[in-house]
Design a protein around this motif. Structure first.
Motif, mmCIF file in Angstrom:
data_model
loop_
_atom_site.group_PDB
_atom_site.id
_atom_site.type_symbol
_atom_site.label_atom_id
_atom_site.label_comp_id
_atom_site.label_asym_id
_atom_site.label_seq_id
_atom_site.Cartn_x
_atom_site.Cartn_y
_atom_site.Cartn_z
ATOM 1 N N UNK A 92 0.912 -1.265 -0.155
ATOM 2 C CA UNK A 92 0.133 0.014 -0.494
ATOM 3 C C UNK A 92 1.046 1.402 0.496
ATOM 4 N N UNK A 93 0.259 2.708 -0.668
ATOM 5 C CA UNK A 93 -1.094 3.052 -0.913
ATOM 6 C C UNK A 93 -1.122 2.606 -2.224
ATOM 7 N N UNK A 94 -2.136 1.561 -2.916
ATOM 8 C CA UNK A 94 -2.026 0.816 -4.053
ATOM 9 C C UNK A 94 -3.411 1.031 -4.191
ATOM 10 N N UNK A 95 -4.516 1.076 -5.519
ATOM 11 C CA UNK A 95 -5.795 0.649 -6.058
ATOM 12 C C UNK A 95 -6.280 1.193 -6.829
ATOM 13 N N UNK A 96 -6.707 1.782 -7.595
ATOM 14 C CA UNK A 96 -7.265 2.793 -8.716
ATOM 15 C C UNK A 96 -8.219 3.770 -8.201
ATOM 16 N N UNK A 97 -7.940 4.727 -9.005
ATOM 17 C CA UNK A 97 -8.992 6.172 -8.737
ATOM 18 C C UNK A 97 -9.325 7.183 -10.636
ATOM 19 N N UNK A 98 -11.016 7.002 -10.419
ATOM 20 C CA UNK A 98 -11.113 7.346 -11.295
ATOM 21 C C UNK A 98 -11.978 9.018 -11.062
ATOM 22 N N UNK A 99 -11.971 8.969 -9.432
ATOM 23 C CA UNK A 99 -11.930 10.493 -9.477
ATOM 24 C C UNK A 99 -11.256 11.607 -9.388
ATOM 25 N N UNK A 100 -10.164 11.637 -8.558
ATOM 26 C CA UNK A 100 -9.178 12.543 -8.811
ATOM 27 C C UNK A 100 -8.482 12.203 -10.292
ATOM 28 N N UNK A 101 -8.074 10.978 -10.719
ATOM 29 C CA UNK A 101 -6.512 10.686 -12.036
ATOM 30 C C UNK A 101 -7.795 10.373 -12.884
ATOM 31 N N UNK A 102 -8.712 10.357 -13.620
ATOM 32 C CA UNK A 102 -8.710 9.077 -14.491
ATOM 33 C C UNK A 102 -8.213 9.093 -15.601
ATOM 34 N N UNK A 103 -7.252 10.098 -15.852
ATOM 35 C CA UNK A 103 -7.088 10.084 -17.336
ATOM 36 C C UNK A 103 -5.567 9.280 -17.554
ATOM 37 N N UNK A 104 -5.326 8.510 -15.800
ATOM 38 C CA UNK A 104 -4.432 7.348 -16.105
ATOM 39 C C UNK A 104 -4.604 5.879 -15.492
ATOM 40 N N UNK A 105 -6.032 5.790 -15.515
ATOM 41 C CA UNK A 105 -6.364 4.954 -15.250
ATOM 42 C C UNK A 105 -6.352 3.392 -16.160
ATOM 43 N N UNK A 106 -5.701 3.541 -16.995
ATOM 44 C CA UNK A 106 -5.164 2.449 -17.882
ATOM 45 C C UNK A 106 -3.988 1.958 -17.300
ATOM 46 N N UNK A 107 -3.234 2.592 -17.247
ATOM 47 C CA UNK A 107 -1.832 2.469 -16.773
ATOM 48 C C UNK A 107 -1.562 2.494 -14.998
ATOM 49 N N UNK A 108 -2.960 2.803 -14.557
ATOM 50 C CA UNK A 108 -3.054 2.532 -12.899
ATOM 51 C C UNK A 108 -3.319 0.714 -12.742
ATOM 52 N N UNK A 109 -4.182 0.423 -13.226
ATOM 53 C CA UNK A 109 -4.577 -0.979 -13.669
ATOM 54 C C UNK A 109 -3.791 -1.431 -14.074
ATOM 55 N N UNK A 110 -2.890 -1.581 -14.983
ATOM 56 C CA UNK A 110 -1.854 -2.276 -15.227
ATOM 57 C C UNK A 110 -0.466 -2.281 -13.786
ATOM 58 N N UNK A 111 0.055 -1.402 -13.253
ATOM 59 C CA UNK A 111 0.064 -1.100 -11.762
ATOM 60 C C UNK A 111 -0.100 -2.166 -10.624
ATOM 61 N N UNK A 112 -1.381 -1.569 -10.803
ATOM 62 C CA UNK A 112 -2.237 -1.997 -9.431
ATOM 63 C C UNK A 112 -2.041 -3.573 -9.686
ATOM 64 N N UNK A 113 -1.550 -4.340 -11.030
ATOM 65 C CA UNK A 113 -1.689 -5.788 -10.915
ATOM 66 C C UNK A 113 -0.547 -5.919 -10.721
ATOM 67 N N UNK A 114 0.437 -5.715 -10.885
ATOM 68 C CA UNK A 114 1.583 -6.178 -10.120
ATOM 69 C C UNK A 114 1.980 -6.269 -8.869
ATOM 70 N N UNK A 115 1.228 -4.973 -8.350
ATOM 71 C CA UNK A 115 1.781 -5.690 -6.790
ATOM 72 C C UNK A 115 0.701 -6.594 -5.985
ATOM 73 N N UNK A 116 -0.895 -6.926 -6.912
ATOM 74 C CA UNK A 116 -1.541 -7.734 -6.995
ATOM 75 C C UNK A 116 -0.783 -9.466 -7.004
#
Ligand SMILES: [Zn+2]
Length: 247
Positions: A92-116
């Motif tokens: 942590x802190x990891x996760x996904x955010x479409x409320x404050x930083x929706x523009x990077x959501x695709x990259x966020x998903x890839x990053x999150x997957x590495x931690x998962x």
């Protein structure tokens, strides 16, 4: 690790060394210290070495940092290698955010997957950021078979709470509960077996200076809102923390 209070989500690395010393001297608190990126992960580990009985280190790449650091995927992998090397079982802190930083959501998903991948491998505790993505993150962590997760500062849909409970997950209640209506509603309805308390410090929220020192007052506010005793809340938090953090 036995402390009177537990701060389940705090960016301790952002505090100055002397402020950390003063916080730990003035309050009997165990701090679950999250990181935002590789540099703060290293500082968090150094702080843990200095205060091993008072800090539980969590390593991660914050969804807000994904668009700020160079080569976020490589950095995420480096953080995972560091966690493996140091035997860290909190991500942590990891996760996904479409409320404050929706523009990077695709990259966020890839990053999150590495931690998962890592968390699933070592059965880690996950300190999760889920702004606007509560259901998506819930679906992902359950599909990955993760047993220990904290949906920090939860202000998501009410109906999801029952699913979180069934999966054994928790939410950490922020001092903002004093003034944030949405958070108050959650705190009134959430089962006691799902409650942790956090500061998310250091952060300014509508005039509130968030720090671990606010944890005792937050317990008092939770007790008031739920019409339960402070002792009942304290005991529940200890029990829940022992279960999900294995402390
Ligand atoms: Zn945070």
């Amino acid at each position: 690790m036995k402390a009177r209070y537990i701060d389940a989500h705090c960016h301790l690395h952002e505090f100055k060394d002397e402020d950390i010393r003063s916080i730990l001297e003035s309050l009997d608190v165990l701090i679950v210290a999250v990181s935002d990126d590789l540099e703060s992960a290293r500082r968090t580990l150094n702080l843990y070495r200095e205060y091993p009985d008072r800090i539980k280190p969590c390593l991660g790449l914050h969804p807000w940092s994904v668009g700020e650091v160079e080569a976020p995927l490589e950095q995420a992998r480096e953080i995972v290698r560091l966690a493996a090397r140091e035997g860290v079982d909190c991500i942590g802190e990891v996760g996904l955010d479409t409320r404050f930083v929706p523009q990077t959501i695709d990259k966020q998903r890839e990053v999150f997957s590495i931690f998962l991948d890592y968390a699933a491998d070592v059965d880690a505790f996950m300190n999760l950021h889920t702004a606007g993505t509560w259901e998506e993150v819930y679906n992902i962590v359950t599909q990955r078979g993760l047993k220990r997760a904290n949906f920090h500062w939860y202000t998501g849909p009410h109906h999801l709470l029952e699913k979180l409970r069934e999966s054994g997950y928790v939410i950490s209640v922020n001092p903002a509960v004093k003034i944030q209506k949405k958070h108050q509603e959650i705190v009134k309805m959430v089962p006691l077996e799902m409650i942790l308390v956090e500061s998310d410090g250091p952060y300014q929220y509508r005039g509130l200076n968030l720090t671990p020192l606010l944890i005792p007052d937050t317990i008092r506010v939770i007790a008031e809102l739920r019409r339960e005793s402070e002792e009942a809340i304290m005991e529940a938090v200890q029990r829940n923390a022992a279960r999900v953090l294995r402390i």
